[in-house]
Design an enzyme around this catalytic site. Structure first.
Site, PDB file in Angstrom:
ATOM      1  N   ARG A  97       0.818  -1.215   0.000  1.00  0.00           N
ATOM      2  CA  ARG A  97       0.000   0.000   0.000  1.00  0.00           C
ATOM      3  C   ARG A  97       0.855   1.269   0.000  1.00  0.00           C
ATOM      4  O   ARG A  97       0.477   2.287  -0.563  1.00  0.00           O
ATOM      5  CB  ARG A  97      -0.919  -0.015   1.228  1.00  0.00           C
ATOM      6  CG  ARG A  97      -2.078   0.941   1.164  1.00  0.00           C
ATOM      7  CD  ARG A  97      -2.861   0.975   2.474  1.00  0.00           C
ATOM      8  NE  ARG A  97      -2.927  -0.297   3.140  1.00  0.00           N
ATOM      9  CZ  ARG A  97      -3.904  -1.191   2.988  1.00  0.00           C
ATOM     10  NH1 ARG A  97      -4.887  -0.939   2.156  1.00  0.00           N
ATOM     11  NH2 ARG A  97      -3.869  -2.335   3.658  1.00  0.00           N
ATOM     12  N   TYR A  98       1.994   1.221   0.696  1.00  0.00           N
ATOM     13  CA  TYR A  98       2.874   2.380   0.831  1.00  0.00           C
ATOM     14  C   TYR A  98       4.206   2.080   0.147  1.00  0.00           C
ATOM     15  O   TYR A  98       4.635   0.921   0.084  1.00  0.00           O
ATOM     16  CB  TYR A  98       3.119   2.689   2.306  1.00  0.00           C
ATOM     17  CG  TYR A  98       1.861   2.935   3.106  1.00  0.00           C
ATOM     18  CD1 TYR A  98       1.183   4.144   3.014  1.00  0.00           C
ATOM     19  CD2 TYR A  98       1.349   1.945   3.951  1.00  0.00           C
ATOM     20  CE1 TYR A  98       0.033   4.373   3.753  1.00  0.00           C
ATOM     21  CE2 TYR A  98       0.198   2.169   4.694  1.00  0.00           C
ATOM     22  CZ  TYR A  98      -0.462   3.385   4.589  1.00  0.00           C
ATOM     23  OH  TYR A  98      -1.598   3.598   5.316  1.00  0.00           O
ATOM     24  N   ARG A 101       7.227   0.012   2.300  1.00  0.00           N
ATOM     25  CA  ARG A 101       6.923  -1.121   3.188  1.00  0.00           C
ATOM     26  C   ARG A 101       5.804  -1.975   2.604  1.00  0.00           C
ATOM     27  O   ARG A 101       4.958  -1.483   1.852  1.00  0.00           O
ATOM     28  CB  ARG A 101       6.554  -0.641   4.590  1.00  0.00           C
ATOM     29  CG  ARG A 101       5.403   0.355   4.646  1.00  0.00           C
ATOM     30  CD  ARG A 101       5.526   1.214   5.905  1.00  0.00           C
ATOM     31  NE  ARG A 101       4.437   2.159   6.076  1.00  0.00           N
ATOM     32  CZ  ARG A 101       4.432   3.377   5.527  1.00  0.00           C
ATOM     33  NH1 ARG A 101       5.408   3.761   4.735  1.00  0.00           N
ATOM     34  NH2 ARG A 101       3.432   4.209   5.779  1.00  0.00           N
ATOM     35  N   CYS A 110      -5.111 -16.973  14.546  1.00  0.00           N
ATOM     36  CA  CYS A 110      -4.719 -16.145  15.690  1.00  0.00           C
ATOM     37  C   CYS A 110      -4.921 -16.943  16.972  1.00  0.00           C
ATOM     38  O   CYS A 110      -5.689 -17.913  16.998  1.00  0.00           O
ATOM     39  CB  CYS A 110      -5.575 -14.881  15.766  1.00  0.00           C
ATOM     40  SG  CYS A 110      -5.453 -13.804  14.317  1.00  0.00           S
ATOM     41  N   CYS A 114     -10.674 -11.329  17.702  1.00  0.00           N
ATOM     42  CA  CYS A 114     -11.316 -10.113  18.204  1.00  0.00           C
ATOM     43  C   CYS A 114     -12.644  -9.925  17.486  1.00  0.00           C
ATOM     44  O   CYS A 114     -12.750 -10.148  16.275  1.00  0.00           O
ATOM     45  CB  CYS A 114     -10.413  -8.914  17.966  1.00  0.00           C
ATOM     46  SG  CYS A 114      -8.759  -9.089  18.674  1.00  0.00           S
ATOM     47  N   CYS A 117     -12.462  -7.408  14.436  1.00  0.00           N
ATOM     48  CA  CYS A 117     -11.350  -7.594  13.501  1.00  0.00           C
ATOM     49  C   CYS A 117     -11.724  -7.165  12.083  1.00  0.00           C
ATOM     50  O   CYS A 117     -12.746  -7.586  11.547  1.00  0.00           O
ATOM     51  CB  CYS A 117     -10.911  -9.052  13.505  1.00  0.00           C
ATOM     52  SG  CYS A 117      -9.548  -9.400  12.356  1.00  0.00           S
ATOM     53  N   ARG A 119     -10.154  -8.064   9.483  1.00  0.00           N
ATOM     54  CA  ARG A 119      -9.928  -9.198   8.576  1.00  0.00           C
ATOM     55  C   ARG A 119     -10.759 -10.412   8.996  1.00  0.00           C
ATOM     56  O   ARG A 119     -10.413 -11.550   8.687  1.00  0.00           O
ATOM     57  CB  ARG A 119      -8.436  -9.562   8.541  1.00  0.00           C
ATOM     58  CG  ARG A 119      -7.567  -8.513   7.880  1.00  0.00           C
ATOM     59  CD  ARG A 119      -6.180  -9.050   7.518  1.00  0.00           C
ATOM     60  NE  ARG A 119      -5.386  -8.007   6.901  1.00  0.00           N
ATOM     61  CZ  ARG A 119      -4.303  -7.449   7.447  1.00  0.00           C
ATOM     62  NH1 ARG A 119      -3.877  -7.879   8.624  1.00  0.00           N
ATOM     63  NH2 ARG A 119      -3.651  -6.492   6.822  1.00  0.00           N
ATOM     64  N   ASP A 280     -12.742   0.080  12.118  1.00  0.00           N
ATOM     65  CA  ASP A 280     -12.973  -0.106  10.690  1.00  0.00           C
ATOM     66  C   ASP A 280     -14.405  -0.571  10.422  1.00  0.00           C
ATOM     67  O   ASP A 280     -15.091  -1.094  11.309  1.00  0.00           O
ATOM     68  CB  ASP A 280     -11.984  -1.132  10.132  1.00  0.00           C
ATOM     69  CG  ASP A 280     -10.550  -0.639  10.187  1.00  0.00           C
ATOM     70  OD1 ASP A 280     -10.309   0.498   9.747  1.00  0.00           O
ATOM     71  OD2 ASP A 280      -9.683  -1.383  10.683  1.00  0.00           O
ATOM     72  N   ASP A 317      -8.186   4.218   8.812  1.00  0.00           N
ATOM     73  CA  ASP A 317      -7.859   3.574   7.549  1.00  0.00           C
ATOM     74  C   ASP A 317      -8.962   3.926   6.561  1.00  0.00           C
ATOM     75  O   ASP A 317     -10.124   3.521   6.743  1.00  0.00           O
ATOM     76  CB  ASP A 317      -7.757   2.057   7.721  1.00  0.00           C
ATOM     77  CG  ASP A 317      -6.328   1.590   7.851  1.00  0.00           C
ATOM     78  OD1 ASP A 317      -5.555   1.836   6.911  1.00  0.00           O
ATOM     79  OD2 ASP A 317      -5.991   0.986   8.883  1.00  0.00           O
ATOM     80  N   LYS A 324      -3.811   5.089   5.772  1.00  0.00           N
ATOM     81  CA  LYS A 324      -4.176   5.712   7.046  1.00  0.00           C
ATOM     82  C   LYS A 324      -4.097   7.227   6.947  1.00  0.00           C
ATOM     83  O   LYS A 324      -3.216   7.770   6.268  1.00  0.00           O
ATOM     84  CB  LYS A 324      -3.247   5.242   8.161  1.00  0.00           C
ATOM     85  CG  LYS A 324      -3.383   3.781   8.519  1.00  0.00           C
ATOM     86  CD  LYS A 324      -2.422   3.418   9.643  1.00  0.00           C
ATOM     87  CE  LYS A 324      -2.547   1.944  10.004  1.00  0.00           C
ATOM     88  NZ  LYS A 324      -2.112   1.072   8.890  1.00  0.00           N
TER      89      LYS A 324
END
Length: 357
Positions: A97-98, A101, A110, A114, A117, A119, A280, A317, A324
């Protein structure tokens, strides 16, 4: 502060029946929670279960991890890929995206899942659990071919679910790429399953030709149990720098006292506050989101009254994959009459003039 509110179960709880059997959900919602669990993964580790007060219907730890029937309600503007990972996925496992990185998504499991989440449609049992060796090789080739990539962020899923041996191999592979100087891991494990932070894991995070950072996700000060603090200390004392990330969540940390205590808990554990994410637009998470105005007011309450060490960046985001953006309160504006002057707001809310020349 109480950190052991009930006895730990012997194993991770993964179903509505498990949660009910351990007193973490009422029997009357079994059918509803089973429907939620069929769509979104459930996992509550023994360490997390021990932090929950089952007598408190508003327990902030339970609110993060125990499924709710509210998750079955999807709003029109919610999206299975709310931050646009797929828009920037040139090869499987990579999100670029950037410019300097990339994300490297190694696993899709996981220690805990959560309820907010972003995702949540992509992680958990039944999803692709890990990159194939072929896809992993293609991801490394993508990184090798782009000298602008300075940092690789291991995410997923939680990269600390990998075995120490595999983790060490991945970090060694990345360290062998000359232009990769930083490897960052995003994880819940030190607070959600602190026993996983063994000497072998710590050793795997150390490589001679790359600097490894860990971004720890926690949302409430009570998540810092004695075991979690010890796990964080093992990392820090081995020379692994830590930063934090948290999500602003309704009923969890959306008041000034809790948010202050959370940021102070990070700093007391030698973890620099980094990001406070606005929630999100993931499906079924509206009941956990605050408004941006509420988030800005909370950030304003921290400024000046709480140490500068404790100030995260409040970020959003942008849906669609646009990255972001900082969305904290604004303290500087240009004077509408004299464009060479500015109006500056101090932490008490008072406005002051400032001449730039």
């Amino acid at each position: 502060m109480k950190t052991n509110l009930q006895a730990q179960p012997a194993a991770t709880l993964r179903s509505a029946d498990d949660l009910i059997a351990h007193g973490l959900a009422p029997a009357g919602v079994q059918a509803e929670l089973t429907r939620v669990a069929a769509r979104y993964a459930v996992a509550v580790t023994p360490a997390v279960a021990a932090l929950i007060d089952p007598a408190d219907p508003r327990d902030p730890i339970a609110r993060q991890y125990i499924p709710s029937g509210d998750e079955l309600v999807t709003r029109a503007h919610e999206d299975p890929d709310p931050i646009g990972d797929h828009v920037h996925a040139p090869v499987p496992g990579i999100v670029h995206r950037y410019p300097d990185r990339v994300l490297l998504k190694l696993v899709h499991v996981c220690a805990v899942y959560c309820r907010f989440c972003f995702r949540r449609e992509m992680v958990g049992p039944g999803k692709d659990t890990a990159l194939s060796q072929e896809a992993y090789g293609a991801a490394l080739d993508y990184i090798r071919a782009r000298p602008e990539i300075w940092e690789v962020i291991l995410t997923g899923g939680d990269p600390l679910m990998l075995s120490p041996r595999r983790l060490q191999e991945v970090i060694a592979d990345l360290a062998a790429i000359d232009h990769v100087r930083i490897v960052r891991l995003h994880t819940r494990v030190p607070v959600a399953d602190p026993e996983r932070i063994t000497d072998d894991v710590v050793a795997a995070l150390r490589a001679p030709d790359v600097t490894v950072w860990v971004a720890l996700h926690a949302n409430h000060p009570r998540e810092f149990s004695a075991q979690a603090r010890a796990a964080c200390a093992r990392l820090v004392e081995a020379g692994v720098p830590l930063v934090s990330q948290s999500v602003l969540l309704r009923g969890v940390n959306d008041d000034a006292a809790t948010l202050t205590a959370l940021m102070r808990a990070f700093v007391e554990n030698r973890i620099k506050p980094y990001y406070l994410h606005h929630g999100d637009l993931a499906p079924g998470t509206a009941h956990l989101r605050t408004t941006i105005e509420e988030g800005q007011a909370l950030m304003r309450s921290l400024r000046g009254r709480v140490s500068g060490l404790c100030q995260p960046d409040y970020v959003l985001d942008i849906p669609g994959g646009h990255g972001k953006a900082p969305i904290g309160p604004v303290y500087l504006s240009q004077d509408p009459v004299d464009r060479s002057r500015y109006r500056v707001v101090d932490y008490c809310g008072d406005v002051h003039g400032y001449a730039s020349e």
